[in-house]
Scaffold this motif. Structure first.
Motif, PDB file in Angstrom:
ATOM      1  N   SER A  31       0.873  -1.295   0.029  1.00 55.96           N
ATOM      2  CA  SER A  31      -0.101  -0.064  -0.208  1.00 55.96           C
ATOM      3  C   SER A  31       0.809   1.435  -0.013  1.00 55.96           C
ATOM      4  CB  SER A  31      -0.988  -0.001   1.099  1.00 55.96           C
ATOM      5  OG  SER A  31      -0.148  -0.328   2.026  1.00 55.96           O
ATOM      6  N   MET A  63     -11.578  -0.071  -5.461  1.00 53.28           N
ATOM      7  CA  MET A  63     -10.943   0.338  -6.646  1.00 53.28           C
ATOM      8  C   MET A  63     -11.609   1.089  -7.614  1.00 53.28           C
ATOM      9  SD  MET A  63      -7.850  -2.418  -7.524  1.00 53.28           S
ATOM     10  CE  MET A  63      -6.970  -1.467  -8.838  1.00 53.28           C
ATOM     11  N   LYS A 225      -8.552  -9.388  -3.756  1.00 54.61           N
ATOM     12  CA  LYS A 225      -7.403 -10.041  -2.911  1.00 54.61           C
ATOM     13  C   LYS A 225      -7.954 -10.996  -2.055  1.00 54.61           C
ATOM     14  CE  LYS A 225      -4.423  -6.901  -1.521  1.00 54.61           C
ATOM     15  NZ  LYS A 225      -3.263  -7.629  -2.427  1.00 54.61           N
ATOM     16  N   GLU A 273      -4.338 -12.406  -6.312  1.00 55.61           N
ATOM     17  CA  GLU A 273      -5.078 -11.071  -6.641  1.00 55.61           C
ATOM     18  C   GLU A 273      -5.783 -11.688  -8.043  1.00 55.61           C
ATOM     19  OE1 GLU A 273      -2.382  -7.558  -5.047  1.00 55.61           O
ATOM     20  OE2 GLU A 273      -2.287  -8.289  -6.920  1.00 55.61           O
ATOM     21  N   CYS A 275      -8.575 -10.782 -11.251  1.00 51.52           N
ATOM     22  CA  CYS A 275      -9.568  -9.704 -11.811  1.00 51.52           C
ATOM     23  C   CYS A 275     -10.235 -10.204 -12.909  1.00 51.52           C
ATOM     24  CB  CYS A 275      -8.231  -8.782 -12.704  1.00 51.52           C
ATOM     25  SG  CYS A 275      -9.228  -7.224 -13.334  1.00 51.52           S
ATOM     26  N   ASP A 309       1.083  -9.831  -3.550  1.00 52.91           N
ATOM     27  CA  ASP A 309       0.431  -8.914  -3.114  1.00 52.91           C
ATOM     28  C   ASP A 309       1.063  -7.780  -4.018  1.00 52.91           C
ATOM     29  OD1 ASP A 309      -0.997  -6.615  -1.875  1.00 52.91           O
ATOM     30  OD2 ASP A 309       0.622  -6.328  -0.304  1.00 52.91           O
ATOM     31  N   PHE A 311      -1.037  -4.768  -4.924  1.00 48.12           N
ATOM     32  CA  PHE A 311      -2.258  -3.591  -4.851  1.00 48.12           C
ATOM     33  C   PHE A 311      -1.142  -2.515  -4.361  1.00 48.12           C
ATOM     34  CE2 PHE A 311      -5.896  -1.976  -2.459  1.00 48.12           C
ATOM     35  CZ  PHE A 311      -6.146  -1.062  -3.608  1.00 48.12           C
ATOM     36  N   ALA A 333      -2.621  -2.720  -9.691  1.00 48.32           N
ATOM     37  CA  ALA A 333      -2.422  -4.076  -9.315  1.00 48.32           C
ATOM     38  C   ALA A 333      -1.621  -4.687 -10.605  1.00 48.32           C
ATOM     39  CB  ALA A 333      -3.357  -5.026  -8.818  1.00 48.32           C
TER      40      ALA A 333
END
Length: 400
Positions: A31, A63, A225, A273, A275, A309, A311, A333
């Motif tokens: 982050s 997002m 996630k 993750e 999408c 990870d 993002f 991401a």
């Protein structure tokens, strides 16, 4: 970077919206920097109201709201590209990137039989710089394309960016046609006389023999996630911090959520993750290419199903905590190219991914750099002949 060549989750039930606190600290996520004092932005207020009304939200929903909310979205009403923005993309650094992509499209067009017409469709065109560099190559190779009917189609949700694209690509003497209520919300003619249209969604672009371009487009699509726990996969949600009313935090869902179906059964990573929206778009592109011909070029930050990870946020060219001052920073991401390939299977051939550096070298970037360097040092222009590029059409290009 990947090349595709021719030939959302439902709302949770009430029980599933209950969550338990994360067992790890927020720093375990990519982050960005340590969060500074939280700025209460209009987007943060909107999200707090939303979470209070319906419960914690997925990272994907977060997002989507932060980036493309019609009223407060980061992309909708601002120019975030360039030195004064939050990030810079390859076309803003050098014209060579777009020029070589233009050569690639022409080479593919020639290799597939020189169709009488083709559409160039760009997803997320930024400021229009990349399309402008490609169109300059098309103009330079006018003798090659003289019998081809070309049209440009821009898929852009940002009102601000579409206006910048129009200013970059069209001749100001010819007024643009605007119709906010239409699927084609803007039309015009490029400086070289090619028809150009703007759409908010790929589905609205006419079907036909097309070349599709997505440069740093897929990395901003919403991701879900997941964290592996002793109880199995649990989705990461975003909730209000019970200790600070205007601060957000990550939490874990206590049970299975719908998006879990996108995780591979043999997945060995402990954090993934996914999408789904990227899969839908790839399937749409694949169906179009299989039906009417063409190709798609996808260039993005990504991996081949190995990273966990990724993002993160960017503001002012620096990493930014993704939960701090939402609406003021870009969220991104890395793209899972192995997932994109699976979504294209059975419809089109999928090549790649390869490193952008390798792609550009194969396209003759060294030849172009030598020519540019020769201009800045005229004494050296006759000393050696540039190496010949194997790409069709490259030798015919009279660079300006």
């Amino acid at each position: 970077m990947s090349v595709l060549v021719r030939g959302g989750s439902g709302r949770l039930c009430a029980a599933a919206r209950k969550v338990i606190p994360c067992l790890w600290s927020g720093q375990c996520f990519s982050s960005g920097r340590e969060p500074a004092e939280n700025q209460v932005t209009p987007m943060l207020r909107h999200l707090v109201y939303k979470i209070k009304a319906t419960g914690p939200i997925t990272v994907a929903e977060y997002m989507k709201e932060v980036l493309t909310n019609p009223a407060k979205g980061y992309y909708v009403h601002r120019d975030m590209l360039g030195e004064k923005g939050d990030f810079i993309t390859s076309p803003e650094i050098s014209q060579i990137f777009g020029e070589l992509l233009g050569i690639w499209f022409i080479s593919e067009w020639m290799a597939t039989g020189k169709n009488a017409a083709f559409q160039l469709v760009e997803l997320g065109p930024g400021k229009g710089t990349l399309a402008g560099d490609i169109l300059r190559v098309f103009s330079q190779l006018g003798s090659v394309l003289k019998n081809c009917d070309i049209s440009i189609h821009m898929v852009e949700v940002s009102e601000k960016l579409s206006e910048i694209q129009a200013l970059t690509l069209t001749e100001e003497k010819i007024p643009l046609e605007r119709n906010a209520g239409s699927s084609v919300y803007m039309k015009g003619v490029t400086k070289s006389g090619i028809p150009i249209s703007w759409y908010r969604d790929l589905h609205d672009v006419p079907k036909g023999y097309s070349f599709y371009l997505a440069h740093e487009f897929f990395d901003v699509l919403p991701v879900h996630k997941f964290q592996k726990t002793p109880q199995g996969w649990r989705e990461v949600f975003i909730d209000i911090d019970p200790q600070v009313s205007d601060k957000l935090r990550f939490v874990l869902a206590p049970c299975v959520t719908p998006a879990e179906v996108f995780i591979q059964r043999d997945e060995i990573r402990d954090h993934v993750e996914v999408c789904p929206e990227a899969g839908v778009i790839i399937q749409e592109l694949s169906q179009r290419i299989a039906l009417t011909g063409g190709a798609a070029l996808i260039a993005d930050y990504g991996h081949d199903g190995t990273k966990t990870d990724t993002f993160r946020g960017f503001c002012g060219h620096k990493l930014h905590d993704v939960l701090t001052a939402p609406g003021t920073a870009d969220l991104t991401a890395d793209v899972d190219f192995s997932y994109l390939r699976r979504m294209a299977e059975g419809q089109v051939a999928s090549l790649g991914p390869i490193k952008q550096q390798t792609f550009l070298k194969n396209m003759g970037i060294d030849v172009r750099l030598k020519r540019l360097h020769g201009r800045s040092h005229p004494m050296n222009t006759c000393q050696s002949k540039p190496s010949v590029s194997p790409v069709a059409g490259f030798g015919e290009l009279a660079w300006r």
